[in-house]
Structures are given as C-alpha cells and as structure tokens.
Design a protein around this motif. Structure first.
Motif, mmCIF file in Angstrom:
data_model
loop_
_atom_site.group_PDB
_atom_site.id
_atom_site.type_symbol
_atom_site.label_atom_id
_atom_site.label_comp_id
_atom_site.label_asym_id
_atom_site.label_seq_id
_atom_site.Cartn_x
_atom_site.Cartn_y
_atom_site.Cartn_z
ATOM 1 N N SER A 69 0.851 -1.312 -0.062
ATOM 2 C CA SER A 69 0.244 -0.310 -0.084
ATOM 3 C C SER A 69 1.155 1.221 0.073
ATOM 4 N N ALA A 70 0.462 2.469 0.112
ATOM 5 C CA ALA A 70 0.884 3.530 -0.160
ATOM 6 C C ALA A 70 1.544 4.180 0.953
ATOM 7 N N PRO A 71 2.809 4.611 0.824
ATOM 8 C CA PRO A 71 3.177 4.620 2.871
ATOM 9 C C PRO A 71 2.459 5.869 3.207
ATOM 10 N N LYS A 72 2.128 5.569 4.722
ATOM 11 C CA LYS A 72 1.113 5.905 5.964
ATOM 12 C C LYS A 72 2.521 6.929 6.345
ATOM 13 N N SER A 73 1.884 7.827 6.979
ATOM 14 C CA SER A 73 2.569 9.086 7.813
ATOM 15 C C SER A 73 1.405 9.188 9.157
ATOM 16 N N ASN A 74 1.822 10.099 10.398
ATOM 17 C CA ASN A 74 1.240 10.377 10.963
ATOM 18 C C ASN A 74 0.088 11.422 11.017
ATOM 19 N N SER A 102 -7.121 5.870 5.294
ATOM 20 C CA SER A 102 -5.774 4.159 5.066
ATOM 21 C C SER A 102 -4.425 4.776 5.179
ATOM 22 N N SER A 103 -4.893 6.580 5.029
ATOM 23 C CA SER A 103 -2.603 7.002 5.280
ATOM 24 C C SER A 103 -2.777 6.929 6.096
ATOM 25 N N LEU A 104 -3.076 7.103 7.424
ATOM 26 C CA LEU A 104 -2.321 7.259 8.925
ATOM 27 C C LEU A 104 -1.362 5.968 9.422
ATOM 28 N N GLU A 105 -0.255 6.327 9.765
ATOM 29 C CA GLU A 105 -0.019 5.025 10.555
ATOM 30 C C GLU A 105 -0.608 4.727 11.660
ATOM 31 N N GLY A 106 -0.497 3.606 11.752
ATOM 32 C CA GLY A 106 -1.178 3.298 12.550
ATOM 33 C C GLY A 106 -2.788 3.531 13.761
ATOM 34 N N ALA A 107 -3.268 3.542 11.694
ATOM 35 C CA ALA A 107 -4.562 3.449 11.872
ATOM 36 C C ALA A 107 -4.805 1.604 11.980
ATOM 37 N N VAL A 108 -6.360 1.481 12.221
ATOM 38 C CA VAL A 108 -6.668 0.410 11.906
ATOM 39 C C VAL A 108 -8.159 0.243 10.642
ATOM 40 N N ASP A 109 -7.992 -0.594 10.607
ATOM 41 C CA ASP A 109 -9.216 -0.852 8.828
ATOM 42 C C ASP A 109 -10.765 -0.560 9.648
ATOM 43 N N ARG A 110 -10.480 -1.403 10.833
ATOM 44 C CA ARG A 110 -11.666 -1.431 11.344
ATOM 45 C C ARG A 110 -11.997 -1.821 13.154
ATOM 46 N N PRO A 111 -11.803 -0.352 13.600
ATOM 47 C CA PRO A 111 -11.529 0.172 14.480
ATOM 48 C C PRO A 111 -13.142 -0.523 15.439
ATOM 49 N N GLU A 112 -14.034 -0.038 14.729
ATOM 50 C CA GLU A 112 -14.957 -0.236 15.306
ATOM 51 C C GLU A 112 -15.318 -1.991 15.499
#
Lengths: 156, 63
Positions: free
Chosen positions: A7-12, A80-90
């Motif tokens: 996937s594309a690089p993620k960042s804070n 989806s571009s955030l570092e550490g953000a999960v796909d399914r927080p719920e």
C-alpha cells in the motif's frame, strides 16, 4: 491464506481524502482553522462589553486555533493513509473500552444532574452558569478518561 | 470463552501485529482475544476462521 497487500506509504499526518497529498491537507486544514478561529474571535469581540476588542479577538482566536485546525483535518484526512490507524476500529477492543466508558459516564451525568437539580432547587443556590458548565464539563471529561483507563486495565 | 488463537498463530509463525493487520484491528485487540478477555464480534470471528482456514468452532469453545 491472505498476504499483506502493498500500500501507499503512511504517515502521522496522512493524506487528504479529496485527492491531495499531505501538503494539501495541511494547507486546507490551516486555512479553514484560521477562518474558524478568526470568526469565533470576531464574534467574541463583537459580543463583549468589557476590555479591548482586539485583545478579546486575539485571545479567543489563539485559544481556539488548535481545535479549529484539528477539526477540518479529522474530517478531511484519508484514514487509510494514517500510520497506526486500523481498518476496522469498530471491531477493535478500544471501541469496547470507549463504549463502556461512555455508558458509565452517561449514568454518572444522569445521577449528578438529578442530585444537582434537587440540591439547587432546595437550597435556592445561585451560581454563575458559565462557570458551572465549565466545571461540570471538565468533571465529565475526567470521569470518561478514568473510566476508559479502568476498562483498558480490565481487558488488557 | 477459550480459544486456540495462540496455537494457530504460532503454527503460521505470525506475530500478533501481523494477525491484527490481517484482521484490520489493533494489536491490543488480538492480545485481549488471546487472553480470553475480549470476545470478538461475529464478523471478526468469521475473518479469523477465514485467515486460519478453519471453522469458528475450531477456534473458540465455551468455558
């Protein structure tokens, strides 16, 4: 068996959901944030009766600026571009901690408002409404924070 | 609820973070499920079964 997909690089900070990159997201968030804070500052200066108008404008604009910038960022960022953000927080355990804390806090608010209303009615106590709401809001936030940490400790 | 997640995960040589990434949840969620302190939602249970190539009953059993 599934493999992690490239996937594309993620960042804070992340990227904008409207298609722009990180720079576009930051610039748009700053511009909107400055507009919101300036509006709030102008409103406060216009409504105020005491003190210098420009001072009232500056204080409110500066104090509200961080939140005013974060609000559009939160609405415009592509998660989806955030570092550490999960796909399914719920589906994550953190969602349950949040729900448990919110549920407990709501019960505390109901009890506190009920007791407070009775107390104020019986004693005819008069207090500054703004100060009362600030104190009550602070206590509610603290209550939620403590309850979240307790739920986290119980499940971790 | 008892579960066989640690054993299944060890068979694949996956870390908790790798499994969390596959499920789209936080690593803390995997830790809590493995410790039996958090019962996953039905969608997560189905995803777990799909990831390990088994049924939900193979992964979870009542205490």
């Amino acid at each position: 068996m599934s493999q992690p997909t490239a996937s594309a690089p993620k960042s804070n900070i992340g990227r904008a959901r409207f298609g722009g990159g990180t720079a576009a997201l930051v610039i748009v968030s700053l511009v909107i944030g400055l507009a919101i804070s300036s509006g709030l500052g102008a409103l406060y200066a216009w409504l105020g009766e005491t003190g210098e108008g420009w001072m009232r404008f500056a204080i409110v604009a500066i104090v509200t600026l961080p939140v005013s910038i974060m609000l559009p960022w939160a609405l415009l960022v592509d998660r989806s571009s955030l570092e550490g953000a999960v796909d399914r927080p719920e589906d994550s355990v953190e969602a349950r901690w949040y729900s448990k804390a919110a549920e407990g806090t709501m019960h505390d608010v109901l009890i506190t408002v009920g007791i407070g209303a009775a107390l104020f009615s019986f004693t005819q106590l008069q207090v500054d409404t703004g100060m009362l709401l600030i104190v009550f809001g602070t206590l509610v936030m603290a209550d939620f924070g403590v309850r979240y940490q307790l739920a986290k400790r119980a499940d971790a | 609820m008892r579960n066989a997640l640690p054993e299944r995960r060890a068979e694949l040589g996956w870390s908790q973070q790798r499994l969390a990434d596959e499920l789209g949840v936080s690593r803390q969620t995997v830790i809590s499920i493995e410790k039996g302190r958090f019962d996953p939602s039905l969608p997560v249970a189905f995803r777990l079964a799909a990831v390990f190539g088994c049924t939900i009953e193979d992964l979870f059993s009542p205490d």
